[in-house]
Scaffold this motif. Structure first.
Motif, PDB file in Angstrom:
ATOM      1  N   ASP A  23       0.832  -1.200   0.000  1.00 50.63           N
ATOM      2  CA  ASP A  23       0.000   0.000   0.000  1.00 50.63           C
ATOM      3  C   ASP A  23       0.876   1.263   0.000  1.00 50.63           C
ATOM      4  OD1 ASP A  23      -1.934   1.914   0.303  1.00 50.63           O
ATOM      5  OD2 ASP A  23      -2.402   1.419   2.397  1.00 50.63           O
ATOM      6  N   VAL A  81       0.515   4.237  -1.215  1.00 45.34           N
ATOM      7  CA  VAL A  81      -0.138   5.502  -0.888  1.00 45.34           C
ATOM      8  C   VAL A  81      -0.358   5.586   0.624  1.00 45.34           C
ATOM      9  CG1 VAL A  81      -2.249   6.865  -1.146  1.00 45.34           C
ATOM     10  CG2 VAL A  81      -1.219   5.746  -3.141  1.00 45.34           C
ATOM     11  N   SER A  99      -0.011   1.182 -12.858  1.00 41.34           N
ATOM     12  CA  SER A  99      -1.161   1.795 -12.198  1.00 41.34           C
ATOM     13  C   SER A  99      -0.825   2.157 -10.758  1.00 41.34           C
ATOM     14  CB  SER A  99      -2.361   0.848 -12.230  1.00 41.34           C
ATOM     15  OG  SER A  99      -2.007  -0.354 -11.604  1.00 41.34           O
ATOM     16  N   LYS A 100      -0.068   1.271 -10.089  1.00 45.41           N
ATOM     17  CA  LYS A 100       0.301   1.513  -8.698  1.00 45.41           C
ATOM     18  C   LYS A 100       1.195   2.747  -8.593  1.00 45.41           C
ATOM     19  CE  LYS A 100       0.775  -1.926  -5.098  1.00 45.41           C
ATOM     20  NZ  LYS A 100       1.415  -3.168  -4.706  1.00 45.41           N
ATOM     21  N   ARG A 116       1.314   5.238 -10.724  1.00 43.47           N
ATOM     22  CA  ARG A 116       0.543   6.442 -11.034  1.00 43.47           C
ATOM     23  C   ARG A 116      -0.317   6.862  -9.831  1.00 43.47           C
ATOM     24  NH1 ARG A 116      -1.592   5.413 -16.018  1.00 43.47           N
ATOM     25  NH2 ARG A 116       0.580   5.359 -16.634  1.00 43.47           N
ATOM     26  N   GLU A 117      -0.867   5.858  -9.164  1.00 37.73           N
ATOM     27  CA  GLU A 117      -1.676   6.131  -7.978  1.00 37.73           C
ATOM     28  C   GLU A 117      -0.844   6.868  -6.921  1.00 37.73           C
ATOM     29  OE1 GLU A 117      -3.865   3.277  -4.971  1.00 37.73           O
ATOM     30  OE2 GLU A 117      -3.909   2.462  -7.017  1.00 37.73           O
ATOM     31  N   ASP A 168      -0.132  10.404  -8.066  1.00 39.60           N
ATOM     32  CA  ASP A 168      -1.331  11.253  -7.939  1.00 39.60           C
ATOM     33  C   ASP A 168      -1.603  11.643  -6.488  1.00 39.60           C
ATOM     34  OD1 ASP A 168      -1.662  11.135 -10.608  1.00 39.60           O
ATOM     35  OD2 ASP A 168      -3.259   9.624 -10.589  1.00 39.60           O
ATOM     36  N   ALA A 169      -1.192  10.764  -5.564  1.00 37.40           N
ATOM     37  CA  ALA A 169      -1.486  11.024  -4.143  1.00 37.40           C
ATOM     38  C   ALA A 169      -0.556  12.088  -3.563  1.00 37.40           C
ATOM     39  CB  ALA A 169      -1.343   9.741  -3.339  1.00 37.40           C
TER      40      ALA A 169
END
Ligand SMILES: Nc1nc2c(ncn2[C@@H]2O[C@H](COP(=O)(O)OP(=O)(O)OP(=O)(O)O)[C@@H](O)[C@H]2O)c(=O)[nH]1
Ligand SMILES: [Mg+2]
Length: 331
Positions: A166, A168, A217-218, A220-221, A224-225
């Motif tokens: 995790d 983020v 995707s991970k 980018r997430e 973005d955070a």
């Protein structure tokens, strides 16, 4: 006691009565110092707060056994700037210290390998920048002295690992733990007022383990955070990918100015720059060399290391120094 203190000051001051350890007291005094409006009328109060903090710090260092929450480890600053490495467990902080400096920290694939602060010197062109490796920050573990070291540093390098379960969540935990100690991360562009220096920290975000990052995707997430305008750098410490760019970013975000001093009729010594922060003037340089110089300074002559057109041009005492200026002081 100056009359015009905000109510928040007195609220915070009440907490001093119940604080038990020197560490708690230091934290409250630092808070008070940040709250006090900065003007002539409060200078005495500011000085009193600072001297109380200094006294408590030295007490806490002398008697680590008495301090309930453990000793304070401070690292003396060295070189042109001090950058602390902050991040969760196994993000590669010690690996990065080993890759960029002369230090030989312990590196292992289990968490909490690092228990104490460890400094190392990173060469960058003709200067050295100090990096300080720290134990990880987690929900359960964030020692008082880690926060103190972070507050004292010139900048933070926040290391993130996008390959964990995790990423983020790990990032948000660090933000929250820092916030508990009133530390706010700001991006490279923010100008920090001097009275906010302890609490706002210029931060360079580094996302490590690029070589293992296959899930776009991970990644980018996580990107973005991040707080707005944090422009993270993706590296692989193990594969030495992105490290040259990282060094450059560290140098730039510290806003270091290297200035060479020149004696009339002689060549400047380009190996031993004076170090200043952006915003310093010719006057600051004179003051650093000798207090008499500052009083007697009339003007300076300026050369540019990389610009042959500008040769010995006359500048006044308020001239804002630039990186790689060559300055001749005239009294
Ligand atoms: N694949 C890969 N592994 C890395 C990279 N950087 C670090 N590692 C590995 O990650 C593990 C943890 O590295 P450390 O440098 O000890 O991490 P740390 O952040 O200092 O860990 P703590 O001291 O526990 O906080 C080690 O096994 C390293 O070899 C990288 O860029 N790629
Ligand atoms: Mg470590």
């Amino acid at each position: 006691m100056p009359a015009n203190l905000p109510p928040q000051y007195f609220e915070t001051e009440k907490k001093l009565k119940t604080a038990k350890t020197p560490q708690e007291k230091i934290a409250i005094l630092e808070e008070l110092l940040a709250i006090v409006p900065k003007h002539k009328g409060t200078e005495k109060l500011q000085a009193q707060l600072k001297s109380k903090i200094a006294k408590l710090r030295s007490q806490a260092q002398k008697k680590p056994v008495v301090a309930k929450r453990g000793p304070i480890f401070l690292v003396d600053k060295a070189g042109a700037g001090q950058v602390v490495l902050v991040g969760g467990p196994n993000t590669g902080k010690s690996s990065l210290l080993a890759a960029l400096t002369n230090a030989k920290p312990e590196i292992a694939d289990y968490p909490f390998t690092t228990r104490l602060p460890q400094p190392g010197m990173m060469p960058y062109e003709n200067i050295q920048i100090q990096l300080v490796d720290l134990p990880p920050v987690t929900e359960e573990y964030f020692e008082f002295w880690q926060a103190e070291l972070i507050k004292n540093a010139d900048g933070i390098l926040l290391l993130l690992d996008p390959t964990g379960e995790d990423p983020v969540g790990d990032y948000l935990v660090i933000l929250a733990k820092l916030e508990e100690r009133k530390i706010e991360l700001v991006n490279e562009e923010v100008a920090i007022p001097p009275d906010k220096f302890l609490f706002q920290k210029k931060t360079l975000v580094v996302i490590n383990k690029k070589d293992l990052t296959h899930e776009e995707s991970k990644l980018r997430e996580l990107q973005d955070a991040l707080k707005p305008n944090f422009n993270p750098l993706l590296v692989s410490v193990v594969q030495k990918e992105g490290l040259e760019r990282l060094k450059e970013r560290i140098f730039n975000f510290l806003r270091i100015l290297r200035v060479y001093s020149k004696i009339p009729g002689k060549k400047p010594d380009l190996d031993e720059p004076f170090i200043f922060r952006q915003g310093s003037t010719v006057m600051d340089m004179a003051r650093m060399i000798h207090k008499d110089f500052a009083e007697k300074l009339r003007y300076a002559r300026l050369w540019k290391k990389n610009d042959l057109h500008l040769q010995g041009v006359r500048v006044n005492r308020e001239y804002l120094l630039q990186d790689e200026d060559i300055i001749e002081l005239h009294l």
